[in-house]
Scaffold this motif. Structure first.
Motif, PDB file in Angstrom:
ATOM      1  N   ALA A  50     104.325 -20.567 -76.553  1.00  0.00           N
ATOM      2  CA  ALA A  50     105.301 -19.502 -76.318  1.00  0.00           C
ATOM      3  C   ALA A  50     104.895 -18.207 -76.994  1.00  0.00           C
ATOM      4  O   ALA A  50     104.964 -17.122 -76.401  1.00  0.00           O
ATOM      5  CB  ALA A  50     106.679 -19.946 -76.806  1.00  0.00           C
ATOM      6  N   SER A  51     104.440 -18.297 -78.242  1.00  0.00           N
ATOM      7  CA  SER A  51     104.078 -17.075 -78.976  1.00  0.00           C
ATOM      8  C   SER A  51     102.822 -16.425 -78.393  1.00  0.00           C
ATOM      9  O   SER A  51     102.668 -15.202 -78.469  1.00  0.00           O
ATOM     10  CB  SER A  51     103.876 -17.389 -80.463  1.00  0.00           C
ATOM     11  OG  SER A  51     102.838 -18.332 -80.647  1.00  0.00           O
ATOM     12  N   SER A  52     101.941 -17.239 -77.791  1.00  0.00           N
ATOM     13  CA  SER A  52     100.733 -16.656 -77.182  1.00  0.00           C
ATOM     14  C   SER A  52     101.069 -15.946 -75.871  1.00  0.00           C
ATOM     15  O   SER A  52     100.438 -14.948 -75.519  1.00  0.00           O
ATOM     16  CB  SER A  52      99.690 -17.739 -76.938  1.00  0.00           C
ATOM     17  OG  SER A  52     100.113 -18.650 -75.939  1.00  0.00           O
ATOM     18  N   ILE A  53     102.073 -16.452 -75.148  1.00  0.00           N
ATOM     19  CA  ILE A  53     102.460 -15.842 -73.874  1.00  0.00           C
ATOM     20  C   ILE A  53     103.389 -14.651 -74.098  1.00  0.00           C
ATOM     21  O   ILE A  53     103.246 -13.605 -73.458  1.00  0.00           O
ATOM     22  CB  ILE A  53     103.157 -16.879 -72.962  1.00  0.00           C
ATOM     23  CG1 ILE A  53     102.181 -17.992 -72.571  1.00  0.00           C
ATOM     24  CG2 ILE A  53     103.723 -16.214 -71.703  1.00  0.00           C
ATOM     25  CD1 ILE A  53     102.838 -19.159 -71.867  1.00  0.00           C
ATOM     26  N   ALA A  54     104.337 -14.830 -75.007  1.00  0.00           N
ATOM     27  CA  ALA A  54     105.367 -13.808 -75.234  1.00  0.00           C
ATOM     28  C   ALA A  54     105.500 -13.551 -76.731  1.00  0.00           C
ATOM     29  O   ALA A  54     106.434 -14.049 -77.375  1.00  0.00           O
ATOM     30  CB  ALA A  54     106.701 -14.268 -74.643  1.00  0.00           C
TER      31      ALA A  54
END
Length: 337
Positions: A50-54
């Motif tokens: 999640a943190s890599s995408i958003a």
């Protein structure tokens, strides 16, 4: 704007629950639409994804955090199917609109309860029948509604691949919901009865391949063949009318996904005469179905209009899946609906 208002002028804020195998695709799309506010995932891998995408989204392992946050307007659930009912009801009772990945629930009782809570709370409840948002399928609906194909004699759908093999649900429940949803939408009615059979070859009691047959009023028929134990990938829907025929082939390149066949059978007395012309490709928009599905959820939150794939749509599909499962367990005995 307060959550109780009838609409939103700005893009709604979405919290995604579950950022795993499929959830990461929802994460990407809601982020691209400027709507992703938070992601809930209890696993380290899910949080890292999640943190890599958003990178700007809030990341938490607590669903209570997002349910209590007044800045969040909608919840998207990409969690195991057995959790859908409890999480969706909890979210709606907390004042959130809800998008649930397919299936809506595992039992009809849970699905009906979810629909009732949505009505009582005035919340949007949408199920992720992705194929209904494919531009090729939407164009096929238009063609059928126009009468160009004539009376629909039969539809068949093949959804086949080598994998992804599952051990917690069979191929019917994993693959067929998309095809059931589209067939119901194209024919415009529920079947009178279904029959189904399946084979378990990898995990005892878990069918790797199933064939489901649906019989409708006026003797229209449909069958759905699904398997994750197949040498190649095929996602093909064929509609045979008494005037023309159509094929939707989702693995074909864009521009070649939807074909119309001006073919029919006429009679000279008792002698059938085949009328055949060259097939033609049908133009449709080049859009990503999941992006369109996510946009539709945001639009429904803003407008408070019922989604195309609403709770009743999810229930209708669930009824057929349960009837097919019952038939499989009885070695193909027809089940009335």
């Amino acid at each position: 704007m307060a959550q109780g208002d009838t609409g939103l002028s700005a893009t709604p804020h979405i919290a995604l629950v579950g950022c795993g195998y499929w959830g990461k695709n929802l994460c990407r799309n809601f982020h691209a639409l400027g709507a992703l506010y938070a992601v809930v995932d209890a696993t380290e891998n899910g949080q890292l994804t999640a943190s890599s995408i958003a990178p700007d989204a809030q990341i938490t392992d607590s669903i209570e955090d997002v349910l209590m946050d007044d800045q969040i307007h909608g919840i998207a659930l990409a969690t195991p199917a057995e959790t859908h009912a409890d999480l969706a009801i909890q979210a709606m009772q907390s004042g959130k609109d809800v998008f649930v990945e397919k299936p809506l629930a595992l039992t009809l009782e849970d699905a009906e309860k979810m629909k009732k809570v949505a009505e009582e709370t005035g919340r949007i409840l949408m199920v992720g029948h992705l194929l209904e948002y494919h531009s090729g399928v939407l164009k096929l609906r238009e063609i059928i509604a126009s009468g160009e194909l004539g009376k629909i004699n039969y539809i068949y759908s093949n959804r086949l691949n080598f994998g992804k093999v599952r051990t917690e649900e069979n191929a019917l429940w994993s693959f067929a919901p998309h095809d059931v949803a589209v067939i119901l939408r194209l024919i415009g009615q529920a079947p009178l009865e279904v029959s189904a059979c399946g084979g378990s070859y990898l995990t005892n009691g878990i069918a790797d391949t199933t064939m489901s047959n649906l019989r409708f009023v006026n003797e229209s028929r449909a069958h759905i063949f699904v398997s994750w134990l197949h040498p190649f990938k095929e996602q093909r829907l064929v509609v045979v009318g008494d005037k023309k025929m159509a094929i939707f082939n989702d693995v074909a390149p864009f521009g070649e996904k939807l074909q119309l066949f001006p073919q029919k059978v006429e009679f000279d007395g008792s002698i059938p005469i085949l009328k055949k012309e060259d097939a033609e490709f049908v133009e449709h928009a080049n859009t990503e179905p999941l992006r369109e599905e996510c946009k539709h959820f945001l639009e429904c939150i803003q407008s408070k209009k019922q989604p195309l794939t609403n709770a009743q749509s999810g229930i209708d599909v669930l009824k057929i899946l349960h009837a097919c499962q019952q038939s499989i367990e009885q070695n193909g005995v027809p089940v009335s609906l």
